[in-house]
Design a protein around this motif. Structure first.
Motif, PDB file in Angstrom:
ATOM      1  N   UNK A  11      -4.122  -0.733  -8.132  1.00  0.00           N
ATOM      2  CA  UNK A  11      -5.357   0.032  -7.962  1.00  0.00           C
ATOM      3  C   UNK A  11      -4.938   1.462  -7.642  1.00  0.00           C
ATOM      4  N   UNK A  12      -5.246   2.389  -8.517  1.00  0.00           N
ATOM      5  CA  UNK A  12      -4.850   3.781  -8.324  1.00  0.00           C
ATOM      6  C   UNK A  12      -6.059   4.617  -7.897  1.00  0.00           C
ATOM      7  N   UNK A  13      -5.888   5.356  -6.812  1.00  0.00           N
ATOM      8  CA  UNK A  13      -6.947   6.223  -6.286  1.00  0.00           C
ATOM      9  C   UNK A  13      -6.384   7.637  -6.175  1.00  0.00           C
ATOM     10  N   UNK A  14      -6.726   8.523  -7.105  1.00  0.00           N
ATOM     11  CA  UNK A  14      -6.159   9.879  -7.085  1.00  0.00           C
ATOM     12  C   UNK A  14      -6.526  10.692  -5.845  1.00  0.00           C
ATOM     13  N   UNK A  15      -7.730  10.448  -5.283  1.00  0.00           N
ATOM     14  CA  UNK A  15      -8.168  11.208  -4.114  1.00  0.00           C
ATOM     15  C   UNK A  15      -8.950  10.298  -3.176  1.00  0.00           C
ATOM     16  N   UNK A  16      -8.560  10.275  -1.918  1.00  0.00           N
ATOM     17  CA  UNK A  16      -9.333   9.555  -0.911  1.00  0.00           C
ATOM     18  C   UNK A  16      -9.138  10.240   0.435  1.00  0.00           C
ATOM     19  N   UNK A  50       0.867  -1.178   0.000  1.00  0.00           N
ATOM     20  CA  UNK A  50       0.000   0.000   0.000  1.00  0.00           C
ATOM     21  C   UNK A  50       0.904   1.228   0.000  1.00  0.00           C
ATOM     22  N   UNK A  51       0.644   2.108  -0.952  1.00  0.00           N
ATOM     23  CA  UNK A  51       1.420   3.338  -1.099  1.00  0.00           C
ATOM     24  C   UNK A  51       0.496   4.538  -0.911  1.00  0.00           C
ATOM     25  N   UNK A  52       1.013   5.601  -0.314  1.00  0.00           N
ATOM     26  CA  UNK A  52       0.255   6.840  -0.127  1.00  0.00           C
ATOM     27  C   UNK A  52       1.081   8.009  -0.633  1.00  0.00           C
ATOM     28  N   UNK A  53       0.389   9.075  -1.035  1.00  0.00           N
ATOM     29  CA  UNK A  53       1.071  10.272  -1.532  1.00  0.00           C
ATOM     30  C   UNK A  53       0.141  11.458  -1.400  1.00  0.00           C
ATOM     31  N   UNK A  54       0.699  12.629  -1.540  1.00  0.00           N
ATOM     32  CA  UNK A  54      -0.121  13.844  -1.575  1.00  0.00           C
ATOM     33  C   UNK A  54      -0.948  13.851  -2.848  1.00  0.00           C
ATOM     34  N   UNK A  55      -2.150  14.397  -2.772  1.00  0.00           N
ATOM     35  CA  UNK A  55      -3.001  14.514  -3.961  1.00  0.00           C
ATOM     36  C   UNK A  55      -2.255  15.328  -5.020  1.00  0.00           C
ATOM     37  N   UNK A  56      -2.265  14.824  -6.255  1.00  0.00           N
ATOM     38  CA  UNK A  56      -1.579  15.498  -7.348  1.00  0.00           C
ATOM     39  C   UNK A  56      -0.198  14.945  -7.631  1.00  0.00           C
ATOM     40  N   UNK A  84     -11.659  19.340  13.581  1.00  0.00           N
ATOM     41  CA  UNK A  84     -12.799  19.225  12.672  1.00  0.00           C
ATOM     42  C   UNK A  84     -12.625  20.215  11.516  1.00  0.00           C
ATOM     43  N   UNK A  85     -12.767  19.707  10.311  1.00  0.00           N
ATOM     44  CA  UNK A  85     -12.631  20.543   9.125  1.00  0.00           C
ATOM     45  C   UNK A  85     -11.231  20.601   8.555  1.00  0.00           C
ATOM     46  N   UNK A  86     -10.266  19.951   9.206  1.00  0.00           N
ATOM     47  CA  UNK A  86      -8.887  20.036   8.712  1.00  0.00           C
ATOM     48  C   UNK A  86      -8.317  18.694   8.264  1.00  0.00           C
ATOM     49  N   UNK A  87      -9.174  17.707   8.047  1.00  0.00           N
ATOM     50  CA  UNK A  87      -8.677  16.440   7.496  1.00  0.00           C
ATOM     51  C   UNK A  87      -8.169  16.664   6.076  1.00  0.00           C
ATOM     52  N   UNK A  88      -7.146  15.916   5.718  1.00  0.00           N
ATOM     53  CA  UNK A  88      -6.529  16.100   4.411  1.00  0.00           C
ATOM     54  C   UNK A  88      -6.791  14.902   3.508  1.00  0.00           C
ATOM     55  N   UNK A  89      -7.012  15.173   2.228  1.00  0.00           N
ATOM     56  CA  UNK A  89      -7.135  14.109   1.244  1.00  0.00           C
ATOM     57  C   UNK A  89      -5.741  13.611   0.871  1.00  0.00           C
ATOM     58  N   UNK A  90      -5.660  12.345   0.467  1.00  0.00           N
ATOM     59  CA  UNK A  90      -4.413  11.776  -0.001  1.00  0.00           C
ATOM     60  C   UNK A  90      -4.687  10.935  -1.240  1.00  0.00           C
ATOM     61  N   UNK A  91      -3.640  10.580  -1.960  1.00  0.00           N
ATOM     62  CA  UNK A  91      -3.730   9.622  -3.063  1.00  0.00           C
ATOM     63  C   UNK A  91      -3.256   8.271  -2.547  1.00  0.00           C
ATOM     64  N   UNK A  92      -3.772   7.193  -3.124  1.00  0.00           N
ATOM     65  CA  UNK A  92      -3.427   5.852  -2.652  1.00  0.00           C
ATOM     66  C   UNK A  92      -3.210   4.914  -3.832  1.00  0.00           C
ATOM     67  N   UNK A  93      -2.377   3.907  -3.598  1.00  0.00           N
ATOM     68  CA  UNK A  93      -2.134   2.858  -4.583  1.00  0.00           C
ATOM     69  C   UNK A  93      -2.077   1.525  -3.850  1.00  0.00           C
ATOM     70  N   UNK A  94      -2.870   0.563  -4.293  1.00  0.00           N
ATOM     71  CA  UNK A  94      -2.779  -0.806  -3.807  1.00  0.00           C
ATOM     72  C   UNK A  94      -2.056  -1.612  -4.878  1.00  0.00           C
ATOM     73  N   UNK A  95      -0.952  -2.212  -4.512  1.00  0.00           N
ATOM     74  CA  UNK A  95      -0.161  -2.998  -5.452  1.00  0.00           C
ATOM     75  C   UNK A  95      -0.343  -4.484  -5.136  1.00  0.00           C
TER      76      UNK A  95
END
Length: 199
Positions: free
Chosen positions: A143-148, A19-25, A122-133
């Motif tokens: 599995x590529x997820x640009x925003x989660x 499982x990989x994570x990254x900043x959106x974009x 509250x209100x400051x959760x951040x979105x991330x990008x994810x990859x399941x390999x």
């Protein structure tokens, strides 16, 4: 038998997952085997039976007096989630599991460094990008997820007799400008059918 499509080579046994994570974009990998681009971070070790990718569309049905069955069914929503239990405790993994937060160094009485993690307000959760390999022998899937976004409560069991895991639960976010999620693979079973001759 004509039309028989049974093929044991198309059975997938996920012998290795990451499982990989990254900043959106962050630049996504171009294919299923290229080295993950800069900016992607592996969450490390995960439990062997916890990784799931769920897709749960919602539908509404129209019923009519002239039929005992629905006369029309239409989709109203789509929802996808990622579930995995992380075995490695680290600052970045805590931020992923709790949806953000801040890590700072604190002054301590001893000579060791001490750190403080504060979950997001509250209100400051951040979105991330994810990859399941997923790897099965010579077949690779991503599995590529640009925003989660982490959108569930966190329940961490602190039992003496087993490792304490961090439950990562991510909800896929959508938009009109990008695919909500997609899979890239080198599995030949995914090859599009050849166009008909003379077409």
């Amino acid at each position: 038998m004509a039309g028989e499509s049974a093929n044991s080579n198309e059975i997938v046994i996920p012998s290795l997952t990451r499982v990989w994570l990254a900043a959106v974009g962050t630049t996504a990998p171009a294919d299923a085997t290229v080295v993950m681009p800069s900016g992607w971070r592996s969450v490390g070790l995960t439990t062997e039976d916890s990784l799931k990718f769920n897709n749960e569309p919602n539908f509404e049905q129209v019923r009519s007096a002239q039929s005992s069955f629905p006369t029309r069914t239409f989709q109203t929503q789509d929802a996808s989630t990622i579930e995995v239990d992380l075995q490695q405790w680290s600052g970045p993994n805590f931020q992923a599991v709790y949806g953000g937060g801040e890590i700072t160094t604190v002054t301590a009485a001893d000579t060791k460094k001490h750190f403080k993690f504060v979950p997001p307000r509250i209100g400051s959760r951040t979105e991330i990008a994810a990859c399941i390999e997923v790897v099965d022998g010579g077949k690779h899937y991503r599995y590529m997820v640009p925003r989660c976004m982490q959108m569930e409560g966190v329940n961490t069991e602190l039992a003496k007799t087993k490792e304490a895991v961090l439950p990562l639960r991510l909800a896929v976010q959508g938009g009109d400008d990008t695919d909500a999620w997609y899979v890239i693979t080198d599995d030949n079973a995914f090859a599009p059918p050849a166009p008909p001759a003379g077409g």
